[in-house]
Design an enzyme around this catalytic site. Sequence first.
Site, mmCIF file in Angstrom:
data_model
loop_
_atom_site.group_PDB
_atom_site.id
_atom_site.type_symbol
_atom_site.label_atom_id
_atom_site.label_comp_id
_atom_site.label_asym_id
_atom_site.label_seq_id
_atom_site.Cartn_x
_atom_site.Cartn_y
_atom_site.Cartn_z
ATOM 1 N N SER A 254 0.834 -1.196 0.000
ATOM 2 C CA SER A 254 0.000 0.000 0.000
ATOM 3 C C SER A 254 0.867 1.243 0.000
ATOM 4 C CB SER A 254 -0.923 0.000 1.212
ATOM 5 O OG SER A 254 -0.177 0.273 2.375
ATOM 6 N N LYS A 255 0.189 2.347 -0.088
ATOM 7 C CA LYS A 255 0.844 3.632 -0.199
ATOM 8 C C LYS A 255 1.915 3.870 0.858
ATOM 9 C CE LYS A 255 -1.309 7.564 -2.388
ATOM 10 N NZ LYS A 255 -2.606 8.167 -2.638
#
Length: 489
Positions: A254-255
Amino acid sequence: MTKPVRVRFAPSPTGYPHVGNIRTALFDWLLARHAGGSFILRVEDTDVARRVEGAVEAIMDGLKWLGLDWDEGPEVGGNYGPYFQSQRLELYRDAARRLVSQGDAYYCYCSPQRLEEMRAEQVRQKQPPGYDRRCRNLTELERAQKEAEGITPVVRFKTPLEGQTRFNDLIWGEVVFEHNTIDDFVLLKSDGYPTYHLANVVDDSAMKISHVIRAEEWISSTPRHLLLYQALGFEPPQFVHHPMILGPDRSKLSKRHGAVSILEYREQGYLPETMVNFLALLGWSLDDKTEILSRKELTDNFSLERIGRTGAIFDWNKLSWMNGVYIRRLSLEDFTQRALPFLEKGLPSSVKRPLSIDYTRQIMPLIQERVRTLTEVAGLTEFFFIDGLDYDSSLLIVKKMNQESAVKALEVSKQKLVPVEAFDTGSLEAVLRPLAVELGLKAGQLFGSLRVAVTGRTVAPPLFETMSVLGKERCLERVESALGRLRSL
RNA sequence: GGCGCAUUCGUCUAGGGGUUUAGGACACCUCCCUCUCAAGGAGGAGAUCACCGGUUCGAAUCCGGUAUGCGCUACCA
């Protein structure tokens, strides 16, 4: 005769094109191209609330950048359109209505608040959360009352209370789910849009999808889909769940782990051929040693059977290495063309634009084998473009030298350089190499000092090549300036 | 909590009962090349194949359990 391979990439336009999703698209595309089938792009825009402006364009941009061309979908059309689910709402409503009239689905009037409370209570009691089926057996009268209250219902699937659903996943093998662990999930939301479950089944069937390739996280909802295929009388496709891409902590990438949008990699100077190769190898392998595979080798050899079953951590280190390999394989012209935009963007604003292509073309071979991403090009070549060099003057005095010997080295170098007519690599070496001996210096010392004078750094491309590209005038100018710095030290 | 799945060097992986003293790649270390940095070449270190039991003459490979991890458990996909 087996059915033609038709695979679809079905992104939801709720954000940037995540590399995990793009890798799914890659697998789809690879299978389609390998089998001579069709690769379909279908936009699953059924979540009105989370819809993000420009997301569809970003996704298509990412696919195009990687060269993952689709045979059917937005911009190209096809015989099974439209390819936006928001334009296919009637299809889902029909299916939902049919399911209700068959007794396989029902209207549910429970408010979001009630559902939330119910779930909270279930969690508190350590019960598995799930819809309690309050509306599953409403009488006609009760329904009429709810309708009179003006409540817009959702449609829920009437999941069988007993039995089990099993399927044979091409990668995971046989997976079995007990029906009593599946609740009555929503098919049609109160805003009239379908949920993923319904839309996905209706469309995959309507579009004659042969293989549903998706991430492992979907495995738990596959029995719901199978139940729907059955209730709708559709023949289910082959399911292919692949492992996910993980961050360094082994959780879903994820980010917070770093770049996740494929477009970020483009901006960071990675080549599309690198990304295709790297992403393909994240979960798939050809054999025990092949690492670098061209697009053709990939499509020639791709097979679902060789996709692994364990999540793979995204290794930025290896990506960089691979990008370096691809950069080095580029022709000089190609490399120059690809580096140009990064130079335009990365060089200081003081450098006159547009850049000279001819000059740039001379510089590029000096750094091509030294960069791993295109973004590094500007930093490595800046001294070729700017006028005044900015560096720590003490760097001019190389190890085991002193101010005096450094001054002398540069002084004599200058004198020797002035008469050099052809300022090319050979001539420069012919003059400078003997000079080191003459001065009683090691080549490294003389060249090191000159390198700093001429480039302002201790690390740069080979000296003679660099000086040759820089040109006689600029080199003498810089040596002169270095001498000034040394004397005022 | 329930359900599902997974587990080979730090990382990506090969290998699917004996040919394995478990192979390759990235990263790391050493050396060579060399004007610095790269690139390239040659080596090295690094995995009791999660653990415990079983099957077998023989298990990383088959079976069971345990542990750990991950995923799902929305009127999101």
